[in-house]
Design a protein around this motif. Sequence first.
Motif, mmCIF file in Angstrom:
data_model
loop_
_atom_site.group_PDB
_atom_site.id
_atom_site.type_symbol
_atom_site.label_atom_id
_atom_site.label_comp_id
_atom_site.label_asym_id
_atom_site.label_seq_id
_atom_site.Cartn_x
_atom_site.Cartn_y
_atom_site.Cartn_z
ATOM 1 N N TYR A 8 0.849 -1.192 0.000
ATOM 2 C CA TYR A 8 0.000 0.000 0.000
ATOM 3 C C TYR A 8 0.881 1.238 0.000
ATOM 4 N N ALA A 68 -5.839 -3.230 1.490
ATOM 5 C CA ALA A 68 -4.912 -4.369 1.407
ATOM 6 C C ALA A 68 -5.389 -5.535 2.256
ATOM 7 N N GLU A 100 -5.192 2.679 0.972
ATOM 8 C CA GLU A 100 -4.695 1.441 0.389
ATOM 9 C C GLU A 100 -4.342 0.420 1.466
#
Length: 407
Positions: free
Chosen positions: A300, A309, A305
């Motif tokens: 990430y 993830a 992110e």
Amino acid sequence: MDDHIERKPAKIRLREIAEKATQDAWEAKLRGEKVGWCASNFPQEITTTLGIPVVFPENHAAGVAAKGGGQRMCEYAESMGYSSDLCSYSRISFAYAALKECPELNIPQPDFLLCCNNICNCMIKWYENLAVELDIPLLLIDIPHLDAFPCDEDRIRYIRAQFDDCIRKLEELTGKKWDEERFKEVMAISQRSSRAWLKAVSYAQYTPSPYSGFDIFNNMAVAVVARGTVEAAEAFEQLAEEYEENVKNGVSTFKAEEKYRVLFEGIACWANLSYTFKTLKNLGINVTATVYGPAFSFLYDNLDELMAAYSYVPNCNVFERELELRVNDAIRHKVDGAIFHINRSCKHWSGTLYEMERQLREKAGIPTVVFDGDQADPRVFSEAQYLTRIEALVEIMEENKRKGARK
């Protein structure tokens, strides 16, 4: 590091790091700190940033099974009233929580529990039951199963809210304070470890592979227990260097002729690891593709992110994404066939495998076989069935090679 001082092999460093993580938890317990039991795919960025000592029941159960104690511990849990249909990791965990000790491997008893259900929803009931039996707090991060390729914004916000709430509750529970700068540092180290681990695993694309595929099962523990530490990053980087050197020198840790390359699907049969490996080795089969070990790398670039993830792990992904991962891996790593472990314990994972097998066979153009087993309970595994299935796969792979040679 002094260039004149010989480094320990990476596999030794990795083993020592995993052992040290458990030892650190024991020492923290002796100092009077609160120690947690933690699900393997719980966001380690939280515990590492806070400096909270945790151990991992899944790793513990796998270790107990690998050392020969899986059946005894499962039977003890069953004598307590737990069904043999339950995950064998959970049964070993229930038995250990009751017995407080195990001759194969000990971990400190927990003061709290950290659960994340991106692996499976069995985790929730497993940890809820431990919380009731041990009368300790349970903190849960719920990560919904994906129904599309990307993790959408609603899910990211939902996960982030729980992430923040968990931090607040852990601060109250342990007396430790969140440090945003330390958090950024841990994320950076975790990325370094993850990239190095993935780089090391990727060297199986070379023919012959510079390592035995079962090395993945032996080396992956640190990706779970210490991914956010500099020691882990350095050890994984060294592992990648060693594999790169093996490629250059044309050598491998696989001590047999690599006649066939296969994808191994599913969790290892820890209680039967030696037999499953030696059977393949004796037939010249090396595992050059698997999603299991690499799944404990999380990549990430920002907070959103990071949240996403933890949705992209096996059992939480949409089926089409999981299939794509395996097809790409099979093609990239030049496999001749695939072996599917239908794991009695991991019902969510195994539930899609027959369809996964069918589509992988069609899309990658390779033969496949399945065998029945379990990640920690040896009673479910049959050596005769395993050998028969693998020998059948060899016959097909050999015929395909002959056909290819005649073209």
